[in-house]
Design a protein around this motif. Structure first.
Motif, short mmCIF file in Angstrom:
data_model
loop_
_atom_site.label_atom_id
_atom_site.label_comp_id
_atom_site.label_asym_id
_atom_site.label_seq_id
_atom_site.Cartn_x
_atom_site.Cartn_y
_atom_site.Cartn_z
N LEU A 330 -4.00 8.62 2.79
CA LEU A 330 -5.26 7.80 2.50
C LEU A 330 -5.34 6.65 1.71
O LEU A 330 -5.93 5.79 2.09
N GLY A 331 -4.62 6.63 0.78
CA GLY A 331 -4.33 5.57 -0.09
C GLY A 331 -3.58 4.32 0.67
O GLY A 331 -4.09 3.35 0.52
N GLY A 332 -2.72 4.79 1.61
CA GLY A 332 -2.17 3.79 2.31
C GLY A 332 -3.23 3.07 3.32
O GLY A 332 -3.06 1.68 3.52
N ILE A 333 -3.99 3.76 3.88
CA ILE A 333 -5.04 3.36 4.87
C ILE A 333 -6.38 2.60 3.93
O ILE A 333 -6.85 1.59 4.43
N ARG A 334 -6.47 3.17 2.77
CA ARG A 334 -7.42 2.26 1.99
C ARG A 334 -6.76 0.86 1.59
O ARG A 334 -7.70 0.02 1.42
N THR A 335 -5.68 0.88 1.44
CA THR A 335 -5.04 -0.39 1.16
C THR A 335 -5.25 -1.41 2.21
O THR A 335 -5.25 -2.81 1.77
N MET A 336 -5.27 -1.01 3.37
CA MET A 336 -5.30 -1.72 4.59
C MET A 336 -6.58 -2.01 5.00
O MET A 336 -6.93 -3.12 5.76
#
Length: 520
Positions: A330-336
């Protein structure tokens, strides 16, 4: 004619608002609404409806939808690299060898040349491999994003094998079929056009020149800020992504570089295989035919998914719990997320320019000036403008190739075709390289963790040097009908211009400091 002229207003609004307000999301949305206002005949309420319809349409397009999924997966793959300590492991491996700032700057440049098969994957690999080690040497994010952006698209368009080349060759073949040219291999003509792709070649060579010489313009100020204050981005700016902020600390303080290498090798190998397989390589097609017919969005989505899967496996082997893995996803998606929104808005601007006929207006407005001597130069300038205004090099190539190749053939025969093709691709690369609404420019900002508008503002002066020299070279081809001689002259001229601009900036800074000391 007046309505045709209005078609260039939305992209101009997008670019100017983005530069002056430094708020790219706001600027893009307003420019789409302006396009809707024009299309709706001045009705502001209908314009709002058209704005959201265009945004919906680009999101449900199969290619675009897969690209959004791919971008999110690239973010999650990068997140696991960081969380498992792979990024820190890479720094430990390289820090004893890369002891100076110049050496560190050559790392993203060399990696950018090596990853020649796709510009998106190029940005992911180079950004993730170098953003931490360049930060330790106080390299501004603007400088890193410039190096990434200046190698990703240019090397993809002239590298040995890439999805870009397959696409370009397919356009050449279609144009040849239209005008009935037989007996000439489109790929051979493409190879002949490479030395005439002046902008891409000069752009690739400008990077080491700037690394070895001195910075100038806004980039020099950015580098001075990073060196003297340690601030990698300007005050008040927001990076398009920040893995550190979104994910916190790595799971373990000490980890292996293999947690970085294995996901990247997976991304590269699966993506290359996917480009070959989805284009029909398993059915017996040649590599170039397979690349011409490949589905890039499918292939790269496979690669990004495989990269994320390997990252999850490594995280579990390292002792991360499923909850922590889910949080990392979820953090990786939030970063993008900011980048994903910008990409959707940029695509919507592309829809606006298509609906209003921006490219067709530019081509029609300049067709009457065409002569054999001016054709390569005018094609280059038109391609620059279209690609900058629309943010797409592939779209520019698609528009101009079926128009310019027949023109070149009718004016100068087979000899002029290679020059015209080189000019098309060179101009298309320029806009893709510097336009704030280009997906390649956005990707460079994402994976260097740079503020997007700061990246655009600092990069444009650097890009204008090879672009200006390339323009003069296209004008000069009637006097010097030899691309190698023109390139040698252009490379030498570029070296001295960059050296002059760097020395002038340094001299002016010295004079300013002397004045400040006298006043003090």
């Amino acid at each position: 004619m007046f309505m045709d002229f209005l078609s260039i207003i939305p992209p101009i609004v997008a670019v100017l608002l983005a530069i002056f307000t430094k708020r790219v999301l706001f600027s893009l949305f307003i420019s789409i609404w302006v396009g809707g206002l024009i299309a709706a005949g001045g009705n502001p309420f209908a314009a709002v409806g058209m704005t959201f319809t265009w945004m919906k349409d680009v999101m449900i397009d199969p290619w675009n939808a897969r690209f959004l999924v791919m971008t999110a997966l690239l973010g999650t793959g990068a997140a696991f690299m960081f969380k498992t300590g792979g990024s820190e492991g890479l720094i430990r491996l390289l820090e004893n060898k890369l002891t100076t700032k110049k050496r560190v700057l050559f790392l993203p440049y060399i990696l950018g040349l090596v990853v020649f098969f796709n510009d998106y994957v190029n940005s992911v690999i180079v950004g993730n491999a170098t953003k931490d080690i360049t930060a330790k040497h106080q390299v501004s994010r603007e400088k890193l994003s410039y190096i990434i952006d200046s190698t990703a698209a240019p090397i993809s368009t002239i590298g040995p094998v890439s999805d870009w080349i397959g696409f370009q060759v397919s356009l050449i073949a279609a144009a040849f079929a239209t005008i009935g040219i037989a007996g000439i291999d489109p790929y051979f003509v493409f190879l002949q056009s490479i030395p005439w792709n002046f902008y891409a070649i000069l752009c690739l060579l400008a990077v080491p020149m700037i690394i070895l010489l001195k910075d100038f313009g806004p980039m020099a100020k950015a580098e001075k800020r990073a060196h003297t204050t340690g601030k990698l981005i300007p005050d008040g700016s927001t990076p398009l992504s920040s893995v550190d902020q979104d994910l916190g600390e790595p799971h373990k303080k000490v980890s292996s570089v293999w947690n970085f290498i294995l996901p990247l090798v997976t991304l590269i190998s699966v993506s290359i295989w996917g480009l070959w397989y989805s284009g029909g390589g398993a059915e017996g097609k040649s590599i170039m035919d397979a690349l011409a017919d490949t589905d890039v969005s499918v292939a790269l989505t496979w690669g990004a998914f495989a990269m994320t899967t390997v990252g999850i496996i490594l995280a579990l082997l390292q002792g991360m719990r499923l909850k922590a893995c889910e949080d990392t996803l979820l953090g990786g998606i939030r970063t993008m997320l900011p980048a994903l929104i910008i990409i959707v808005l940029a695509w919507s601007i592309g829809t606006v320019t298509s609906e209003l006929g921006t490219a067709e207006f530019v081509v029609k407005a300049t067709q009457g000036w065409m002569t054999e001597a001016l054709l390569p130069f005018l094609v280059f300038i038109i391609a620059m403008f279209i690609s900058f205004a629309t943010g797409t090099s592939w779209g520019t190539m698609s528009i101009l190739t079926p128009i310019a190749i027949p023109l070149g053939y009718s004016m100068g025969g087979e000899e002029l075709i290679a020059i015209v093709i080189g000019a098309i691709f060179a101009g298309a690369i320029f806009g893709d390289h510097v336009s704030p609404i280009s997906d390649t420019t956005v990707m460079a900002s994402i994976f260097s963790e740079s503020d997007h508008i700061a990246h655009v503002n600092t990069q444009i002066p650097y890009a204008l040097v090879p672009a200006s020299i390339a323009g003069v070279m296209y004008v000069s081809y009637t006097f010097i009908d030899n691309s190698i001689i023109l390139l040698i002259v252009g490379i030498v001229v570029q070296f001295f211009i960059i050296r002059y601009l760097g020395n002038r900036h340094e001299r002016r800074e010295g004079e300013r400091l002397e004045i400040d000391e006298d006043v003090g």
